[in-house]
Design an enzyme around this catalytic site. Structure first.
Site, PDB file in Angstrom:
ATOM      1  CD  GLU A 173      72.070  -1.738 -37.125  1.00 30.86           C
ATOM      2  OE1 GLU A 173      73.311  -2.191 -36.915  1.00 30.86           O
ATOM      3  OE2 GLU A 173      71.310  -2.490 -36.355  1.00 30.86           O
ATOM      4  CB  THR A 225      77.057   8.019 -39.966  1.00 30.01           C
ATOM      5  OG1 THR A 225      78.484   7.719 -40.541  1.00 30.01           O
ATOM      6  CG2 THR A 225      77.072   8.313 -38.582  1.00 30.01           C
ATOM      7  CB  ILE A 284      74.202   0.136 -24.616  1.00 29.05           C
ATOM      8  CG1 ILE A 284      75.480   0.539 -24.492  1.00 29.05           C
ATOM      9  CG2 ILE A 284      73.998  -1.401 -24.706  1.00 29.05           C
ATOM     10  CD1 ILE A 284      76.444   0.149 -26.275  1.00 29.05           C
TER      11      ILE A 284
HETATM   12  C1  LIG Z   1      68.942   5.266 -31.703  1.00 33.56           C
HETATM   13  C2  LIG Z   1      70.516   4.629 -31.553  1.00 33.56           C
HETATM   14  C3  LIG Z   1      70.597   3.468 -31.062  1.00 33.56           C
HETATM   15  C4  LIG Z   1      71.848   3.107 -30.733  1.00 33.56           C
HETATM   16  N1  LIG Z   1      71.944   1.755 -30.369  1.00 33.56           N
HETATM   17  C5  LIG Z   1      73.291   1.262 -30.117  1.00 33.56           C
HETATM   18  C6  LIG Z   1      73.780  -0.056 -29.371  1.00 33.56           C
HETATM   19  O1  LIG Z   1      72.649  -0.599 -29.167  1.00 33.56           O
HETATM   20  N2  LIG Z   1      74.810  -0.367 -29.345  1.00 33.56           N
HETATM   21  C7  LIG Z   1      76.109   0.321 -29.734  1.00 33.56           C
HETATM   22  O2  LIG Z   1      76.889  -0.367 -29.538  1.00 33.56           O
HETATM   23  N3  LIG Z   1      75.520   1.478 -30.373  1.00 33.56           N
HETATM   24  C8  LIG Z   1      74.688   2.057 -30.573  1.00 33.56           C
HETATM   25  N4  LIG Z   1      74.268   3.311 -31.343  1.00 33.56           N
HETATM   26  C9  LIG Z   1      75.504   4.073 -31.778  1.00 33.56           C
HETATM   27  C10 LIG Z   1      75.652   4.218 -33.354  1.00 33.56           C
HETATM   28  O3  LIG Z   1      75.818   3.020 -33.700  1.00 33.56           O
HETATM   29  C11 LIG Z   1      76.814   5.216 -33.398  1.00 33.56           C
HETATM   30  O4  LIG Z   1      76.017   6.515 -33.000  1.00 33.56           O
HETATM   31  C12 LIG Z   1      77.214   5.041 -34.865  1.00 33.56           C
HETATM   32  O5  LIG Z   1      77.711   3.980 -35.184  1.00 33.56           O
HETATM   33  C13 LIG Z   1      77.992   6.357 -35.250  1.00 33.56           C
HETATM   34  O6  LIG Z   1      79.024   6.475 -34.166  1.00 33.56           O
HETATM   35  P1  LIG Z   1      79.532   7.497 -33.246  1.00 33.56           P
HETATM   36  O7  LIG Z   1      78.226   8.246 -32.498  1.00 33.56           O
HETATM   37  O8  LIG Z   1      80.634   7.355 -32.373  1.00 33.56           O
HETATM   38  O9  LIG Z   1      79.859   8.828 -34.421  1.00 33.56           O
HETATM   39  P2  LIG Z   1      81.390   9.162 -34.783  1.00 33.56           P
HETATM   40  O10 LIG Z   1      82.143   8.026 -35.247  1.00 33.56           O
HETATM   41  O11 LIG Z   1      81.842   9.701 -33.539  1.00 33.56           O
HETATM   42  O12 LIG Z   1      81.130  10.073 -36.051  1.00 33.56           O
HETATM   43  C14 LIG Z   1      80.844  11.451 -36.090  1.00 33.56           C
HETATM   44  C15 LIG Z   1      80.850  12.002 -37.291  1.00 33.56           C
HETATM   45  O13 LIG Z   1      81.957  11.774 -38.134  1.00 33.56           O
HETATM   46  C16 LIG Z   1      81.888  10.848 -39.198  1.00 33.56           C
HETATM   47  N5  LIG Z   1      82.809   9.907 -39.360  1.00 33.56           N
HETATM   48  C17 LIG Z   1      83.277   9.141 -38.458  1.00 33.56           C
HETATM   49  N6  LIG Z   1      84.110   8.366 -38.753  1.00 33.56           N
HETATM   50  C18 LIG Z   1      84.651   8.682 -40.148  1.00 33.56           C
HETATM   51  C19 LIG Z   1      85.134   8.196 -41.137  1.00 33.56           C
HETATM   52  N7  LIG Z   1      86.284   7.271 -41.070  1.00 33.56           N
HETATM   53  N8  LIG Z   1      85.161   8.883 -42.272  1.00 33.56           N
HETATM   54  C20 LIG Z   1      84.203   9.732 -42.583  1.00 33.56           C
HETATM   55  N9  LIG Z   1      83.434  10.262 -41.718  1.00 33.56           N
HETATM   56  C21 LIG Z   1      83.606   9.626 -40.496  1.00 33.56           C
HETATM   57  C22 LIG Z   1      80.513  10.118 -38.994  1.00 33.56           C
HETATM   58  O14 LIG Z   1      79.747   9.918 -40.153  1.00 33.56           O
HETATM   59  C23 LIG Z   1      79.658  11.267 -38.214  1.00 33.56           C
HETATM   60  O15 LIG Z   1      79.247  12.179 -39.061  1.00 33.56           O
HETATM   61  C24 LIG Z   1      73.043   3.768 -31.321  1.00 33.56           C
HETATM   62  C25 LIG Z   1      72.790   5.103 -31.892  1.00 33.56           C
HETATM   63  C26 LIG Z   1      71.553   5.762 -31.831  1.00 33.56           C
HETATM   64  C27 LIG Z   1      71.277   7.113 -32.272  1.00 33.56           C
END
Ligand SMILES: Cc1cc2nc3c(=O)[nH]c(=O)nc-3n(C[C@H](O)[C@H](O)[C@H](O)COP(=O)(O)OP(=O)(O)OC[C@H]3O[C@@H](n4cnc5c(N)ncnc54)[C@H](O)[C@@H]3O)c2cc1C
Length: 372
Positions: A354, A356, A148
């Site tokens: 926002e 991946t 966050i």
């Molecule tokens: C610098 C930074 C700032 C951030 N700030 C915030 C914030 O302020 N608030 C907040 O809420 N979040 C924040 N995030 C989190 C960010 O929004 C998430 O990291 C991102 O949405 C990916 O979710 P995850 O990390 O749970 O990845 P996962 O969902 O665990 O994904 C892991 C991998 O699996 C793939 N994957 C997942 N689901 C699917 C699917 N259905 N189909 C195909 N591939 C899939 C993904 O593309 C990825 O390659 C931040 C992240 C960063 C790096």
């Protein structure tokens, strides 16, 4: 209220003053107070906010050059601009009159709202594990969030949680929770690869009691609240990638005009010129795509597909450009003395913010197939 800042003054703040603070930001993982204060004086937090709440009300196309300029400096600087100028939107759209009062505080920098969706054990959508259970007058919130941004400084947290049973396809509801709420644990111990100083944290809450007036929007409207500014945010974030890629290219160009090998500047070598041409082409294409998306947005056209397209193109683009810029620097670029080292790391955060690459592809493909 001050006037809209000049773009040159704005760029120079991020490229000179924030850049000067880069080492301090990297080592302390915090933004110095003087930078936060100066950003507020410049009006960095109020660029897009409505005039009635003390903002400059810039439309997206007019805002993007400012955001792009902020992204040329250290990642923490652009994050200050990007977060505040986006997160007010769901509060304005779904908030009560009382909740909307917060927007004036965002404009001045006195209030900071962190947007909280992502969970380590859950996901970022309907698969969230956090839950809110209704009691007679209040809600009991239990769960966790991670990654966050600005949780270190946030005065309020926009939490999206499930409001039905434990099954996977939950109905979601949003809450705007003040930092000092009893039972809210904010653990700012999540060091990141780059974009230092942005206070990433774990949040934990177990049967945290919040009154119903903290609910943002109606019960079950949480996903709508979360998605309401996602397209806008993806276009904004894409412009940040253009700004950082331009900075990487500028660093590479300047280095190539200083570095001599075998008696000649490397800028005179065709191989290096090829890298410069490729970087320039990528940055120019990225900027054109983002501006096209912003024009559509300002004209009220649907932007779900073009916003995801801009995000997908620009995240690949900033990856390619920072790779090439690092290559042009040779081994020096791998040392902490070279700004490209930090720029390279900062760029990798864009992979995830926002959504991946894989998620952008899903959105684009779905949109294209549905409209065929
Ligand atoms: C610098 C930074 C700032 C951030 N700030 C915030 C914030 O302020 N608030 C907040 O809420 N979040 C924040 N995030 C989190 C960010 O929004 C998430 O990291 C991102 O949405 C990916 O979710 P995850 O990390 O749970 O990845 P996962 O969902 O665990 O994904 C892991 C991998 O699996 C793939 N994957 C997942 N689901 C699917 C699917 N259905 N189909 C195909 N591939 C899939 C993904 O593309 C990825 O390659 C931040 C992240 C960063 C790096």
């Amino acid at each position: 209220m001050s006037n809209v800042p000049g773009l040159d003054e704005f760029r120079s703040f991020f490229l000179d003053e924030v850049e000067e603070a880069a080492e301090e930001i990297e080592s302390t993982d915090a933004i110095p107070e003087r930078v936060l204060k100066r950003a507020a004086e410049l009006g960095a937090y109020r660029l897009t906010l409505p005039e009635e709440h003390g903002g400059f009300d810039l439309k997206l196309s007019d805002y993007l050059p400012y955001l792009e300029a902020s992204a040329e400096g250290p990642g923490a600087g652009r994050m200050l601009v990007h977060l505040t100028n986006g997160v007010w939107r769901p509060i304005a759209e779904f908030g009560t009159d009382e909740q909307r009062k917060l927007i004036a505080g965002l404009a001045s920098g006195d209030e900071v709202v962190a947007f909280c969706l992502t969970e380590q054990a859950g996901g970022t959508g309907r698969d969230l594990r956090s839950r809110a259970v209704k009691t007679q007058d209040d809600w009991l919130l239990s769960g966790e969030k991670h990654l966050i941004t600005f949780a270190d400084r946030a005065t309020h947290f926009l939490l999206v949680v499930g409001t039905d049973s434990e099954h996977e396809e939950a109905s979601l509801t949003a809450f705007l929770v003040p930092r000092e709420t009893d039972g809210f644990e904010i653990d700012v111990s999540q060091p990141t690869m780059g974009i230092h100083g942005t206070g990433h944290a774990f949040l934990r809450y177990e049967n945290m009691r919040v009154p119903d007036r903290f609910r943002l929007g109606v019960v079950g409207q949480g996903l709508e609240v979360a998605l309401s500014f996602l397209d806008y945010s993806r276009i904004s974030l894409s412009t940040c990638m253009v700004g950082l890629a331009k900075r990487a290219m500028d660093e590479a160009v300047a280095f190539s005009k200083r570095r001599e090998t075998f008696g000649k500047l490397i800028s005179s070598r065709q191989a290096i010129q090829g890298h410069i041409a490729d970087m320039h082409t990528d940055v120019t294409a990225g900027r054109a795509l983002v501006r096209a998306a912003a024009t559509d947005y300002d004209e009220g056209l649907p932007v779900r597909i073009i916003a995801a397209t801009a995000k997908l193109f620009c995240l690949n683009m900033v990856g390619r450009v920072t790779d090439l810029a690092l290559k042009v620097h040779g081994g020096y670029g791998f040392t902490k003395a070279a700004p490209i080292e930090r720029i390279y790391r900062d760029a990798r955060g864009f992979w995830f913010e926002e959504g991946t690459q894989e998620i952008q592809r899903l959105v684009i493909a779905r949109g294209v197939l549905d409209s065929a």
